[in-house]
Design an enzyme around this catalytic site. Structure first.
Site, mmCIF file in Angstrom:
data_model
loop_
_atom_site.group_PDB
_atom_site.id
_atom_site.type_symbol
_atom_site.label_atom_id
_atom_site.label_comp_id
_atom_site.label_asym_id
_atom_site.label_seq_id
_atom_site.Cartn_x
_atom_site.Cartn_y
_atom_site.Cartn_z
ATOM 1 N N ASN A 38 0.829 -1.206 0.000
ATOM 2 C CA ASN A 38 0.000 0.000 0.000
ATOM 3 C C ASN A 38 0.863 1.255 0.000
ATOM 4 O O ASN A 38 1.808 1.373 0.791
ATOM 5 C CB ASN A 38 -0.891 0.006 1.245
ATOM 6 C CG ASN A 38 -1.788 1.231 1.300
ATOM 7 O OD1 ASN A 38 -2.711 1.368 0.509
ATOM 8 N ND2 ASN A 38 -1.508 2.135 2.239
ATOM 9 N N GLU A 39 0.568 2.190 -0.914
ATOM 10 C CA GLU A 39 1.205 3.513 -0.950
ATOM 11 C C GLU A 39 2.681 3.414 -0.590
ATOM 12 O O GLU A 39 3.138 3.985 0.410
ATOM 13 C CB GLU A 39 0.462 4.470 -0.024
ATOM 14 C CG GLU A 39 -0.993 4.630 -0.414
ATOM 15 C CD GLU A 39 -1.799 5.551 0.494
ATOM 16 O OE1 GLU A 39 -1.226 6.087 1.466
ATOM 17 O OE2 GLU A 39 -2.996 5.736 0.226
ATOM 18 N N GLU A 94 -8.132 3.460 -4.214
ATOM 19 C CA GLU A 94 -8.718 4.092 -3.028
ATOM 20 C C GLU A 94 -9.261 5.448 -3.440
ATOM 21 O O GLU A 94 -8.695 6.115 -4.317
ATOM 22 C CB GLU A 94 -7.691 4.326 -1.916
ATOM 23 C CG GLU A 94 -7.375 3.154 -1.045
ATOM 24 C CD GLU A 94 -6.485 3.558 0.142
ATOM 25 O OE1 GLU A 94 -6.527 4.739 0.561
ATOM 26 O OE2 GLU A 94 -5.751 2.688 0.648
#
Length: 537
Positions: free
Chosen positions: A154-155, A250
């Site tokens: 994630n990110e 997201e």
């Protein structure tokens, strides 16, 4: 949890010539795969992601969320996992998640959250460490390529050294393939997922080509950077022009770094056939509680954001189609279920009622997915709740108010039945004319960065019985609710509202009940029992 995001970018740059190269077709991919800009199932059916994120790693007991998310018509859930930055999710836990995905007929995007903000946030893991975690749980993922997507990290890069994203991501993909993973891989953008420096956009072709299976999809996170239609459409167009697969991995309706344009995000995703995954089901903290789609993991208590993403224009409810791997018709099933029976109301209070009705049947092959309960108010009837069985308990109704409700059945292909006959009931007036209540709390225990307030005692201070109560209190700055019991809690900023449940709302004169909550606080801050305001109904 707080999602830390980048600053609003300058004007979008023109595409590099290298991005205009047409990508090679998928090579020997099994299960879910990409073809050009689209995600395909193994049978060649196009699949468009419509889902939400669920923070499993912080709320490991909330496994009922999978069925609840499915009941609201999502076809995908993105599951937050950790390999050690937070309590690690073991191979057996991941195997259980895989089972829940299959049982609830959901495509699952499994993501490692440890990498969030690497290079800028202390404690963040590298993408290489994320791959090591995936290898540790590989036994749980073998043979799941038809319905599991692996979101490597994630990110994975913050705003510092975003240029390192290309080599780090290429290396992670290469290592995943060398370890034998055959899954569709998803890679997040740098800049806390928002790519405002366009590192992912301008290097996507090279990263895609580095995958020997050509089976990688790119994920952009759209928050404050994407607050105008022009920015959204320009970014999405860049990938479509390049012929590269992209999902909106997201997004939200609001954020501390700006106000994302969720209407354009959802409309553009629908018109372009792109997948989207909203953040997030429930459990947000650190000032972004407004990103919860439901209150306290209760699917019958949709927030305004939940109503928007599930039931609004271009929302999940009207655009999601179940994967054909699970037997969904991919839109081919057009047979509506039969009309449910007339609902009957029981256990009517000043704020709620229980409805039951005779069940529908479905002959179209998709199976019944659930029921929607509506209040009769013309063309735009508000949705009161959803149920996967032929009963539901309505909450949050107004005292002394007449309600006329009807039920519609929905099948797995999102076909809706006709309206059931309506039923009418009137909520009781509550404790007016002598009802009242008081509330007081006690700090039971505390530790360096948290504490428990229990009991918060609620007492009927009036001369007549009450059928419900609402308690409000304000936490000090930096304090957050991390758990609660015997009440439904909602949080807006530092203001907390606690509402009675079905079993503890009825109090005679002088009667009392209690609830409790756990709170986090900055180290050294004083634990507080708070000052409470109580309202009876």
């Amino acid at each position: 949890m707080r999602k830390r995001l980048g600053l609003v970018a300058a004007a979008f740059l023109s595409l590099l010539v290298s991005m205009l190269i047409v990508p090679a077709p998928a090579h020997a991919a099994v299960g879910l795969r990409v073809s050009g800009t689209r995600i395909m199932e193994a049978n060649g059916n196009a699949f468009v992601i419509r889902g939400v994120s669920h923070a499993h790693t912080w709320f490991p007991t909330q496994t009922s969320s999978f069925a609840a998310i499915k009941a609201l018509r999502a076809n995908t859930v993105r599951v937050v996992l950790s390999g050690g930055r937070w309590p690690a999710n073991s191979a057996s836990d991941v195997a259980n998640i895989v089972s829940l995905c299959r049982t609830n007929r959901l495509i699952c995007v499994l993501e490692n959250h440890d990498t969030t903000g690497y290079g800028e946030q202390s404690g963040a893991y590298t993408l290489d460490q994320a791959v090591t975690y995936w290898n540790s749980v590989r036994s749980a993922l073998t043979g799941t390529e038809d319905f599991i997507v692996i979101n490597i990290g994630n990110e994975p890069i913050g705003n510092n050294n975003a240029a390192s994203w290309t080599s780090a991501t290429t290396s992670a993909i290469s290592r995943m393939r060398s370890l034998g993973f055959q899954h569709l891989l998803m890679v997040d953008a740098p800049n806390w997922g928002q790519d405002w420096q366009f590192t992912m956009r301008d290097n996507a072709q090279a990263v895609f080509n580095s995958d020997p299976q050509r089976n990688t999809v790119f994920s952009i996170h759209m928050y404050g950077v994407f607050d105008t239609a022009a920015e959204i459409t320009a970014y999405l167009s860049a990938f479509q022009t390049a012929g590269l697969p992209l999902v909106i991995g997201e997004f939200g309706h609001d954020h501390s770094d700006g106000n994302p344009d969720e209407d354009t995000i959802m409309a553009q995703a629908q018109s372009r056939g792109l997948g989207y995954i909203g953040w997030s089901w429930s459990g947000n903290g650190g000032g972004v509680e407004y990103l919860d789609m439901v209150t306290n993991f209760n699917a019958a208590s949709l927030t305004s954001w939940g109503q928007r993403i599930f039931n609004g224009a271009n929302g999940i409810g009207t655009t999601s189609r179940e994967a054909t791997f699970f037997g969904g018709g991919g839109g081919d099933d057009t047979t509506a279920p039969t009309t449910p029976g007339t609902p009957s109301a029981a256990d009517v209070t000043s704020s709620g009622a229980r409805l039951t009705w005779s069940a529908s049947t479905d002959s179209g092959g998709s199976g019944l997915a659930g029921y929607n309960v509506y209040r009769e108010q013309g063309a735009n009837d508000p949705l009161l709740g959803q149920s996967t069985t032929n009963s539901i308990t309505l909450t949050g109704l107004s005292p002394a108010t007449q309600y006329q409700v009807y039920v519609r059945a929905r099948d797995g292909a999102n076909n809706l039945s006709g309206n059931s006959p309506t039923t009418t009931f009137t909520t009781s007036p509550g404790g007016s004319g002598g009802g009242g209540c008081t509330a007081a709390g006690t700090v039971q225990t505390q530790w360096s960065n948290g504490y428990v307030v229990q009991p918060v005692t609620v007492t009927n201070s009036g001369t007549s019985a009450v059928s419900g109560w609402t308690v409000t209190f304000t936490l000090p700055s930096g304090h957050t609710v991390t758990g609660s019991w015997n009440a439904t809690l909602t949080v807006s900023g530092q203001t907390v509202t606690a509402r009675s449940l079905g079993y503890n709302g009825n109090l005679g004169p002088g009667g009392s009940t209690s609830f409790g909550f756990q709170a986090g606080r900055p180290n050294g801050n004083t634990a507080t029992a708070g000052s409470y305001t109580c309202t009876a109904s």
